[in-house]
Design an enzyme around this catalytic site. Structure first.
Site, PDB file in Angstrom:
ATOM      1  N   HIS A 254      24.082  25.435 -12.199  1.00 34.07           N
ATOM      2  CA  HIS A 254      23.482  26.768 -12.042  1.00 34.07           C
ATOM      3  C   HIS A 254      23.606  27.134 -10.576  1.00 34.07           C
ATOM      4  CE1 HIS A 254      19.896  29.664 -11.921  1.00 34.07           C
ATOM      5  NE2 HIS A 254      20.947  30.290 -12.429  1.00 34.07           N
ATOM      6  N   ASP A 255      24.107  28.321 -10.285  1.00 27.25           N
ATOM      7  CA  ASP A 255      24.422  28.670  -8.903  1.00 27.25           C
ATOM      8  C   ASP A 255      23.221  28.543  -7.968  1.00 27.25           C
ATOM      9  OD1 ASP A 255      23.160  30.942  -9.965  1.00 27.25           O
ATOM     10  OD2 ASP A 255      24.908  32.237  -9.736  1.00 27.25           O
ATOM     11  N   GLY A 424      24.846  35.260   0.103  1.00 24.02           N
ATOM     12  CA  GLY A 424      25.509  36.445   0.631  1.00 24.02           C
ATOM     13  C   GLY A 424      24.576  37.430   1.299  1.00 24.02           C
TER      14      GLY A 424
END
Length: 506
Positions: A254-255, A424
């Site tokens: 899972h990221d 990000g």
């Protein structure tokens, strides 16, 4: 800090003291292949492939284009062969909850359905008729979101029982892609834990719940840990990518589980925000925290690396900014994120606020107009300019982070001294500063590529190059820069805005 690898020197530049690995990092809108090089002390990254991940709307249903995703993964592997990287292992991480179904011959029974598809509207009521929400949370410990895997499978059973009757196995997206690469099936713990299918305390399937919902047991294989060796690439895959001895490993697939590995801290009590399309905010615990209070606050207990629990809350995140930018682009106005931020800084502070987690903002569409509608409905000034809309989003996000931070610290009974922002979203300096100001806590932002880094660190742990989470986080801290943000503005302004926005929360 760890032993060195025995990779031989080659034309691609590998040395005796360097191990190279490939991280396939798949997000909801894009995917990348990142080659990591570890010299025994520091990790360096090089992106070797990037591609868009575009859902497909077909006959009123939203799907993932899984075959194209697999094609792009093979291109990334092919580049490691052509460029002489000699990677020793490959790991895949993705978003949570979604899955593919395979028949008894191991063939895919259709493209996986996207979690934003509307088929699970009303799914909670369907499940709650069989299993009360309180009981489901007491067992699984997972935040109630209508796209959780348990709700998706319940809808499958209700709408297409013939499809489930044909299905022999269910694999979450990274497990499905590992199977496409190697021909071997496994259900990895961290990705499986996202869908309310597991007993959070036993860390195995919640068979009692699944049986009562009529979901066949045969769909599920043994739960395996991150770092499990799935084997080498199938011959037919290598015929397309070129010959490689790389082993495919289950990472913390899972990221967010991968991203949390890359939080560069040695502190026990810390908060993190994995910032991207979604903002996942919480802390790391040794055991699940399941109580009436955590259920009322809708916090989740997902599996982490090395037996940890990610105690967190899903927040809508940068999706609202991204979708607003897409709308302006559709109107012929291709603004950069830097332009939008500059205009936001020039706009009045705290003029309009939204609940970023309101259902209004969960689906694609004209996001700026949805924001205006929300403000009209709640009796606030309506943001008209791009700067006003963006400022509204940033301030509302920062205040949501404050709400979640205060609740996490209250539930765990301890204060945190810092909020680590990874992913990000660390590129957004304005939002990071707002987060520090809103929460009254220093923010440490970085690394940006946290998910890929955590993916690679798990591969290093599996290889014995790094001894565990503490060692991994020392490597991350030594390898990547971070930016510190201290609270700066008038606290009273943020307190007043927080009081206002709390009246908007459902």
């Amino acid at each position: 800090m760890g032993r060195t690898s025995e990779n031989e020197s080659d034309d691609g530049g590998n040395t005796m003291a360097e191990r190279r690995m490939l991280a396939i990092d798949l997000g909801a809108s894009s995917g990348r292949g990142i080659v990591g090089s570890f010299d025994g002390n520091k990790l360096s990254l090089r992106e070797n492939h990037r591609f868009s991940n575009d859902p497909v709307n077909l006959c009123g249903r939203l799907y993932w284009d899984i075959l194209r995703i697999f094609h792009e993964i093979k291109l990334s592997v092919q580049k490691t062969v052509l460029e002489g990287d000699k990677v020793s292992s490959i790991g895949i991480d993705t978003w949570g909850v979604d899955y593919g179904l395979l028949d008894r011959n191991g063939r895919l029974l259709g493209n996986p359905v996207h979690y934003r598809d509307g088929r699970t509207d009303g799914a909670q009521a369907l499940v709650n008729c069989v299993i009360p929400a309180e009981e489901l949370y007491a067992t699984a410990g997972i935040q109630t979101l209508n796209f959780n895997t348990v709700y998706q499978l319940a809808v499958e059973q209700a709408e297409a029982p013939e499809r489930l009757a044909l299905a022999e196995r269910m694999l979450n997206i990274p497990d499905l892609l590992n199977y496409f690469l190697t021909g071997n099936m496994a259900n990895e713990y961290t990705i499986l834990s996202t869908g309310a299918l597991l007993d959070a305390k036993k860390r195995d399937y919640a068979w009692n719940l699944l049986d009562r919902l009529g979901i066949p047991r045969r769909l599920f294989g043994s739960v395996v840990k991150p770092g499990t060796d799935m084997g080498t690439l199938l011959p037919q895959v290598q015929s397309e990518t070129g010959k490689t001895d790389a082993r495919v490993l289950t990472v913390a697939s899972h990221d967010t589980a991968s991203a949390v590995i890359a939080v560069p801290t040695e502190e026990k009590d810390f908060l993190y925000i994995s910032s991207g399309t979604w903002s996942l905010m919480g802390t790391e615990l040794p055991e699940p925290l399941i109580s009436d209070e955590s259920r009322a606050a809708n916090f989740t207990n997902e599996g982490g690396a090395c037996g940890t629990i990610r105690f967190l809350k899903n927040i809508m995140g940068l999706w609202i900014i991204q979708e607003s930018r897409r709308q302006w682009k559709r109107e012929g106005k291709d603004y950069s994120f830097a332009q939008m931020e500059a205009w936001a800084k020039e706009s009045p502070a705290f003029r309009s606020l939204i609940d970023v987690d309101a259902p209004d903002f969960a689906t694609p569409g004209n996001m700026p107009e949805k924001i205006r509608d929300f403000c009209r409905r709640t009796g606030q000034p309506v943001p008209e300019t791009v700067g006003e809309v963006v400022r509204c989003i940033y301030e509302s996000l920062a205040l949501k982070y404050r709400s979640v931070a205060e609740r996490v610290m209250e539930l765990m009974g301890r204060r945190a001294k810092v909020i680590h922002v990874v992913g990000g979203g660390t590129k957004d300096r304005f939002l990071s500063q707002m987060t520090a100001d809103a929460c009254g806590i220093p923010v440490c932002a970085g690394p940006e590529e946290a998910t890929a880094i955590g993916n690679l660190m798990m591969q290093l742990m599996a290889a014995g190059e790094v001894s565990g989470l503490t060692d991994a986080r020392r490597v991350v801290a030594a390898s990547f820069d971070r930016q510190q943000y201290l609270p700066t503005t008038d606290r009273n302004m943020w307190d007043e805005a927080y009081g206002r926005i709390c009246t908007l929360y459902r």
